[in-house]
Design an enzyme around this catalytic site. Structure first.
Site, PDB file in Angstrom:
ATOM      1  N   GLY A 191      29.920  36.950  51.202  1.00 53.43           N
ATOM      2  CA  GLY A 191      29.723  36.425  49.780  1.00 53.43           C
ATOM      3  C   GLY A 191      28.939  35.407  49.706  1.00 53.43           C
ATOM      4  N   ASP A 192      29.329  34.878  51.110  1.00 46.88           N
ATOM      5  CA  ASP A 192      28.811  33.430  51.421  1.00 46.88           C
ATOM      6  C   ASP A 192      26.862  33.540  51.152  1.00 46.88           C
ATOM      7  OD1 ASP A 192      31.319  31.379  50.986  1.00 46.88           O
ATOM      8  OD2 ASP A 192      31.038  31.919  52.835  1.00 46.88           O
ATOM      9  N   ASP A 235      34.778  50.585  56.035  1.00 43.93           N
ATOM     10  CA  ASP A 235      36.250  50.164  55.815  1.00 43.93           C
ATOM     11  C   ASP A 235      36.604  49.251  56.492  1.00 43.93           C
ATOM     12  OD1 ASP A 235      38.625  50.746  55.915  1.00 43.93           O
ATOM     13  OD2 ASP A 235      39.149  52.199  57.335  1.00 43.93           O
ATOM     14  N   ALA A 236      36.968  47.778  56.129  1.00 48.85           N
ATOM     15  CA  ALA A 236      36.959  46.652  56.950  1.00 48.85           C
ATOM     16  C   ALA A 236      36.664  45.647  56.348  1.00 48.85           C
ATOM     17  CB  ALA A 236      35.907  46.870  58.392  1.00 48.85           C
TER      18      ALA A 236
END
Length: 306
Positions: A228-229, A221-222
């Site tokens: 993604g990179d 939860d953050a």
């Protein structure tokens, strides 16, 4: 043998996103990384303020020309991420095509960063460039669900839909497609994020086979930036080590992410103090501190072969 990556992504002075998120982990795993920074910002745009410059297509051409004049434009991999400008992206395609002519074995890993959760955070005119030009030259593609839907024009509501969308993406060019995150409900409940992967391989007799996998990762939860990179960079690295084993490559990739995120949230919560939400600065990925996990990731997520 030396393995060299050309990484064309964003750069931040402070924190980990784009090239800052990809270069160190790739170097730790033994890759030489040549970086072209598509933007140079003080920090990522999740902060209250940011400043910086954006590289134009002409400036990208000038940098590539310099590499070419010295005859050092020989690469094993190209890695690309966030880009906002259509002419810049078209120039990237031209460069990839030229590098592939020089090295037909070159692998292009493309993270088609366009948006998430139903909304685009790049100009809409970049979609046709990805769909019609970039995907055709990509070998490995790492869209999230929303990006995969944009590229194929198909909605994903079930796992069957997702598998069909990955097949459509294969037909457009890439041999490997990984849906890095989806809205699909995990059999283990809402606390898990479902990712899917598909790899098309040519057998010695010329026929093709496809391996498909599903992974379920515990949600945190953050809001993390640069994950993604990191995912795309690690998929590049681990598919290099496991070229014909999608399951092993994805397990190591996702496990690296799990360890980095866990270390980051533990640190961020400690810095923020009890009951307070961590700031973007506190949530910067704990990359250097995760060096051992990047090199030797303990497998915490097992992929299921579909």
């Amino acid at each position: 043998m030396e393995c060299r990556v050309l990484s064309v992504q964003s750069h931040v002075v402070r924190g980990y996103v784009g090239n800052k998120s990809a270069t160190f982990p790739l170097q730790v795993l033994g890759f030489e990384v040549d970086s072209i920074n598509s933007v140079q910002f003080s920090n990522h745009t999740g902060y209250a303020h940011w400043k910086g410059q954006v590289l134009t297509a002409d400036e990208l051409n000038v940098l590539y020309e310099g590499i070419k004049l010295n005859n050092v434009n020989h690469y094993d991999y190209v890695l690309t991420g966030y880009t906002r400008d259509t002419s810049f992206l078209e120039t990237v395609v031209d460069i990839v095509q030229e590098l592939k002519r020089l090295n037909p074995k070159l692998v292009y890993v493309c993270d088609p960063v366009m948006g998430d959760q139903g909304s685009m955070y790049v100009p809409e005119n970049i979609l046709p460039v990805y769909r019609d030009k970039v995907v055709a030259v990509a070998d490995i593609l790492t869209p999230n669900q929303f990006e995969a839907e944009l590229l194929t024009g198909r909605k994903i509501s079930t796992e069957k839909d997702a598998l069909e969308v990955m097949d459509l993406l294969h037909q457009m060019g890439p041999d490997m497609v990984v849906l890095t995150s989806t809205d699909l409900i995990s059999p283990h409940g809402g606390q898990f994020l479902v990712a899917l992967g598909s790899q098309k391989m040519v057998r010695p007799d010329g026929t093709t086979s496809t391996q498909k996998i599903r992974m379920e990762m515990p949600k945190v939860d953050a809001v993390f930036v640069g994950t993604g990179d990191l995912f795309a960079a690690m998929l590049l690295a681990w598919t290099h080590h496991h070229p014909k084993d999608l399951k092993a490559a994805c397990e190591k990739t996702v496990s690296v992410l799990h360890h980095v995120i866990k270390r980051t949230i533990t640190y961020a919560n400690k810095m923020a103090g009890p009951g307070k939400r961590p700031s973007p600065a506190q949530l910067e990925l704990r990359m250097v501190q995760s060096k051992k996990d990047i090199e030797y990731p303990a497998i915490v997520v097992e992929a299921i072969v579909l």
